[in-house]
Scaffold this motif. Structure first.
Motif: not given
Length: 63
Positions: A38-39, A60-63
């Motif tokens: 997921t994004p 987790t792809n947290r930016k």
């Protein structure tokens, strides 16, 4: 003649050690149970076919 015999023994010994190292390390066989992308992040669940151990990887792809 003596040097050739010693060199041959050395090469044979090194080849035997390398073969044993490759045989003993091997790769772990896993089957993918679940793979969600997921994004917001990724979840991957794998199970070892040899032992049945389940591994869960959450990224987790947290930016």
């Amino acid at each position: 003649m003596q040097v050739t015999r010693i060199a041959a023994r050395f090469v044979f010994t090194m080849a035997a050690c390398a073969g044993m190292a490759i045989t003993l390390t091997g790769c772990e066989r896993k089957e993918k149970i679940l793979d969600i992308k997921t994004p917001a992040g990724d979840i991957e669940v794998e199970r070892s076919t040899d032992t049945g151990k389940v591994d869960i990887d959450i990224d987790t792809n947290r930016k």
